[in-house]
Motif scaffolding. Sequence first.
Motif, short mmCIF file in Angstrom:
data_model
loop_
_atom_site.label_atom_id
_atom_site.label_comp_id
_atom_site.label_asym_id
_atom_site.label_seq_id
_atom_site.Cartn_x
_atom_site.Cartn_y
_atom_site.Cartn_z
N ARG A 87 0.83 -1.36 -0.01
CA ARG A 87 0.04 0.15 -0.12
C ARG A 87 0.95 1.38 -0.17
O ARG A 87 2.00 1.36 0.36
N TRP A 88 0.19 2.36 -0.58
CA TRP A 88 0.68 3.81 -0.30
C TRP A 88 1.74 4.19 -1.12
O TRP A 88 2.46 5.25 -0.61
N GLY A 89 2.15 3.42 -2.36
CA GLY A 89 3.37 3.96 -2.84
C GLY A 89 2.89 5.04 -3.84
O GLY A 89 1.79 5.13 -4.23
N GLY A 90 3.47 6.37 -3.49
CA GLY A 90 3.07 7.43 -4.15
C GLY A 90 2.26 8.27 -3.05
O GLY A 90 1.91 9.53 -3.63
N TRP A 91 2.01 8.07 -1.96
CA TRP A 91 1.20 8.76 -0.91
C TRP A 91 2.22 9.09 0.26
O TRP A 91 3.12 8.49 0.55
N TYR A 92 2.16 10.00 0.99
CA TYR A 92 2.58 10.41 2.20
C TYR A 92 1.75 9.69 3.36
O TYR A 92 0.43 9.76 3.16
N VAL A 93 2.32 9.24 4.41
CA VAL A 93 1.72 8.50 5.14
C VAL A 93 2.37 8.81 6.72
O VAL A 93 3.35 8.90 6.98
N ARG A 112 4.78 1.05 1.36
CA ARG A 112 5.56 1.68 0.33
C ARG A 112 5.46 3.05 0.61
O ARG A 112 6.29 3.88 -0.19
N GLY A 113 4.67 3.71 1.45
CA GLY A 113 4.64 5.26 1.35
C GLY A 113 5.80 6.02 2.01
O GLY A 113 6.90 5.53 2.22
N ASN A 114 5.78 7.28 1.39
CA ASN A 114 6.87 8.11 1.87
C ASN A 114 8.23 7.96 0.96
O ASN A 114 9.33 8.15 1.44
N THR A 115 7.98 6.96 0.04
CA THR A 115 9.41 6.63 -0.49
C THR A 115 9.39 7.21 -2.11
O THR A 115 8.37 7.05 -2.92
N ILE A 116 10.58 7.44 -2.48
CA ILE A 116 10.72 7.82 -3.87
C ILE A 116 11.86 6.79 -4.41
O ILE A 116 12.77 6.11 -3.77
N TYR A 117 11.52 6.30 -5.87
CA TYR A 117 12.17 5.33 -6.45
C TYR A 117 12.92 5.94 -7.40
O TYR A 117 12.75 6.96 -8.04
#
Length: 431
Positions: free
Chosen positions: A206-212, A221-226
């Motif tokens: 969950r939450w790739g591309g979201w702030y958490v 996956r939140g709060n992460t840049i790839y």
Amino acid sequence: MKLIISSPFSAIKLFSFTLLAFSLVSPNSSRANDLYETALINYENRQANNDIETLNKALLEKKVKLDFHSRRGFLDALLKELDIPINSQTLIFSKTSFHRKQIYPSNPRALYFNDEIYVGWVPGTKLLEIAISDPELGAVFYTLEQKQNETIQFKRDDSCLSCHVSSRTLNEPGFFIRSVFPDESGEPISRLGSDTIDHSSDIGSRWGGWYVTGKKTEIHRGNTIYTKDSKRIAQPHKALTTHDLNKFFNPDKYLAQSSDIEALMVLEHQVQMHNIFTQRNFQAIKMIEAEKSINRALGESGRRPLTEKILHNASDQILEYMLFTDEIPLRAIEGNANFKEEFAKDKISGKNGDSLYKLSFKERISELPCSWLIYSQAFKGLQPDLKKIVLKQLEQILTAEDIPINFIHLRKSRSRIHQLLLETLDGYPAS
């Protein structure tokens, strides 16, 4: 069942009915993909009937005024008018919406919501985005120009269906939450794919591309840049949940200092619940109409066995999601924005204080695992025959001596849910 084919016309009608019926048994049937486009639904030409249309009329008649904020336009006033809590704010920094060119990790899109309505705002843009679950049409989309005019009006925007009718929305006008792998600009890295999220999704996806933000969480996956060299991994190595958005960007221009994990989980549950209501409602409407047609052609009346089967299948789908049968078990989730308290404030409750709006996040989202959207306009607007079956089956699940195995998680709470619904839900139990 006795069938008498009296004419070629009748045979054609029966054949068409049979094809339709079998297509509606399966939720993934391609024949069910265009129900919103049929004359029965008439999505594009039918007047919507929802709270945004009501507010539009009040604005036109000068019965309501929306104050304009120098930095956020009508956002503050609109949320207040629609009774949408500020701490429902979630922040998306991936470029996955209408204003993708203005969205960056330093300028995320804010999303605010209540039981029926979703409001999107990107700082510096000229339009507010509004979506609502309409009881007759499913998801309906609007924009509001961020400009002081003599007459303020929401404009319906059906162009949103280019994204909001797909397998992600069960092929009807709906909503969806995506988890992507964003690069440093917020652009999803397409080769890594994405996931559509609801309450059954593993937290790690969950939450790739979201702030958490929050106090306690599982790995996500939140709060992460790839980067372009990143690999898709099933489970991140650590959770980057924080209570301080300043670690990522300056949040002062937003209404809240949070993108709360509890709000995110409630959002993920209810968008899919809205989609299921819409899909199964449309199927029931078309099925009942087809049944009337074949009965006329054959000179018969009454409920046809295949119609009954399809309505029960639709009811099963609604109840399985509504009662959280496939919800992922939780270990420890705790927000930092008092969302849980605000969400339950002044909401429907029973004589003993029980409420479907009381959230837990200890092992499950809700203290009583029955969706609060059973009180929604979307549920109230279900095709009457379908809704009656849903309520009848719900009563059986909550009161029968033997609990069906897929509802075994209700063994400690079903009597409380039953009593609460007796006190608070019109039409329950179905007579």
